[in-house]
Design a protein around this motif. Sequence first.
Motif, PDB file in Angstrom:
ATOM      1  N   TRP A  82       0.821  -1.202   0.000  1.00  0.00           N
ATOM      2  CA  TRP A  82       0.000   0.000   0.000  1.00  0.00           C
ATOM      3  C   TRP A  82       0.861   1.261   0.000  1.00  0.00           C
ATOM      4  O   TRP A  82       0.567   2.227  -0.713  1.00  0.00           O
ATOM      5  N   LEU A  83       1.925   1.265   0.794  1.00  0.00           N
ATOM      6  CA  LEU A  83       2.782   2.442   0.877  1.00  0.00           C
ATOM      7  C   LEU A  83       3.438   2.740  -0.471  1.00  0.00           C
ATOM      8  O   LEU A  83       3.491   3.894  -0.921  1.00  0.00           O
ATOM      9  N   GLU A  84       3.929   1.696  -1.108  1.00  0.00           N
ATOM     10  CA  GLU A  84       4.567   1.878  -2.416  1.00  0.00           C
ATOM     11  C   GLU A  84       3.557   2.383  -3.445  1.00  0.00           C
ATOM     12  O   GLU A  84       3.858   3.262  -4.261  1.00  0.00           O
ATOM     13  N   LEU A  85       2.343   1.835  -3.406  1.00  0.00           N
ATOM     14  CA  LEU A  85       1.315   2.220  -4.370  1.00  0.00           C
ATOM     15  C   LEU A  85       0.877   3.671  -4.189  1.00  0.00           C
ATOM     16  O   LEU A  85       0.846   4.462  -5.140  1.00  0.00           O
ATOM     17  N   LEU A  86       0.548   4.041  -2.956  1.00  0.00           N
ATOM     18  CA  LEU A  86       0.005   5.372  -2.703  1.00  0.00           C
ATOM     19  C   LEU A  86       1.063   6.461  -2.807  1.00  0.00           C
ATOM     20  O   LEU A  86       0.743   7.633  -3.049  1.00  0.00           O
ATOM     21  N   SER A  87       2.324   6.089  -2.615  1.00  0.00           N
ATOM     22  CA  SER A  87       3.415   7.068  -2.742  1.00  0.00           C
ATOM     23  C   SER A  87       3.566   7.559  -4.173  1.00  0.00           C
ATOM     24  O   SER A  87       4.191   8.610  -4.418  1.00  0.00           O
ATOM     25  N   GLN A  88       3.011   6.813  -5.122  1.00  0.00           N
ATOM     26  CA  GLN A  88       3.143   7.182  -6.528  1.00  0.00           C
ATOM     27  C   GLN A  88       2.093   8.200  -6.967  1.00  0.00           C
ATOM     28  O   GLN A  88       2.159   8.735  -8.067  1.00  0.00           O
TER      29      GLN A  88
END
Length: 500
Positions: A82-88
Motif C-alpha cells: 500500500w505504501l509503495e502504491l500510494l506514494s506514486q
Amino acid sequence: MDISQLKLLAACVREHLKQSSCVIGHSQALDLIAALPGLRNWPEVMAFPSRVAGCELDIGSIARLAHRVERKFSLEIDAREWLELLSQVEGISPRGALQVWPSGPFPGVYVTTSSTAIDALLARYEEATDGGLIYAERAANGSASSIDLGEYGLWSQGIDRLPSGTLLVVGPVALDQSAWKDAAQRVEMACLHALNSDHRVAVLVDTPTPDRVCEDLDLMARSLGSDTHTALRGVITDDGQMEDRRPFSHGYSKPMLVKAPSDIDAIPRAALEPLRRELAGRSHGMVLFGSSNVTDHTGYEQLAAALALTDHAGPAARIMSRHRGTPAKDWMVPEPIKQLPFLPSIESAYAQGYRRMLVEAHYIAGDTWLEFNDVLFMGATYGHDVVEIALTLAARSGRQEREALERIVAVLGVLEVEGKKGTASAADLFIRGDATVPAGDGWEGLEEFLRSHRAIRWADELSALLDSGAVTMASAKKADPRNRYLGQFFAQRKAARRAS
C-alpha cells in the motif's frame, strides 16, 4: 495532507482493489481512505479537517488502511504494498526513510517469549547500526548499547523525539490476571510509539501460553478501543530476525473440553446433595470453596471435586492469578485441575470460549470478574466459615460488594480437625436459592443474610463431633486458630455447659 489529496488516494485504492477482483463504489472508497487520518468514514473527514491536515503517509496511517481493507473485504494486502502504491500518487509525499537502520525491518511491534531471541536481536541491531543506541526496560538493559528507560518505561519523556527506526525493548511483560490491565496499557503504548514515531519495538512476554502470545496481545490492544493494534507487526525469531506475521493474530483455537472425574470425596457427605441441587441450575455467578487446612492451594481439593457438579456450564479453564517466585507450585494441584488449560487471564479465557473459570478467590479483584455475566466462576481460598469466605471476596470488590454478594450462588467451607480415627470435617454451606441481598443494612446485614441462608452449619457439625468423642477440644482449637468465629463457638459452648 488535504481533502483533495485524500480523494486522489481513494481513487487509487478503488482501482487497486478492482485489480484484486474487489469492486467497490466511490463512497466506499472514501470511507476506506478515512482510515489514513484515523477516522471512521468520509463524513468524519469533512467534520474534522484538522485531523486530515495533520495526516501523513507513514506506517501508522498505512497500517490502519490495510487493516480496514482486510476487515471489510477479507482482502489481505501488505502495508508495504500500500505504501509503495500510494506514494506514486501525484502530490503525495510519504514520510522520509527511517533514520536508523533504513534497510531493516518495517517499524512496528514485534513479540517473543524468549530472552535468547532478544539477545540475538540486540546483536543483529548493533551490527547493522554500528553500535546504535537501544532504549530498554529490564529485558535488555544489560546491553552495552542500552539506555535504561527507568521507572517510567515507555512513558519516559523524549522517546517520541528519538530518530525514527530506533529499537525499543520492552519487558518482561507478565501475562497473568493481576497484571493483565497493566500489560495491556504497556502494549498500547508500544503500539503508539511504533505508529507515531516509526520506532521498532521488541516486547518480551512471560506467559503460561506462549503459543497464544500473539492472540493475547492482539486482544489486549483491541480491548482499549482504538486502532493501535494495527502496529502489531510480527515475531522475533530465535536468531534475532524481526519477522512479519500476517495476520498478526491467527485467532484462538476452540476451547478444550476436559471431562471431570467423578471423585467427589473431598466434599463432606452432608453438603454434597444440597450443593449438587444448587449447582445443577447454575451456569453463571460465583461458587466459593474454603478450607481451614492451609496449603499452597487451599480449598483446591473441594474445588476439584466440584468440577463434576458443574460440567453442564461448559468448558473449564484455570486462571493464572499471579507469577509465583516458584513456578513449579502452580502444578502442585489435584490431578483434575492440573489437566485443565492454564490461561493468563479471565479476558483471554473468555475470548477463547471458556465459560467455567477456576480462580484463586483471595487474589481476584471484583472489578474484573463482575464484568462477565455469563461465566460460572469457581474460587478457592482460606477459611471454613461462609461469612468469612464470602465477605473477604466482597471486600476486594471495592464499592461493588453488594453486587459481588448477589453473584455468589454457593459457599462451602470445611473445618478439618484431626480426630482419633483420622481427619474429621465440619461443613458450613451457604445456598442462595432465590434469595436476594437486602439493601441498606451495612456489613452486619450482609453477614446476617449469609448466616440465615446456610443449609449446613459448621458449629452444629463440630458440636456433634465433640459430643461423640470423634475429636477433642484441643484438636478443634488447633484446626483454625486465627478464626474469630471458632473462638466464639468455644466460649458459648463453655458457657452453656456451666449453665447446665
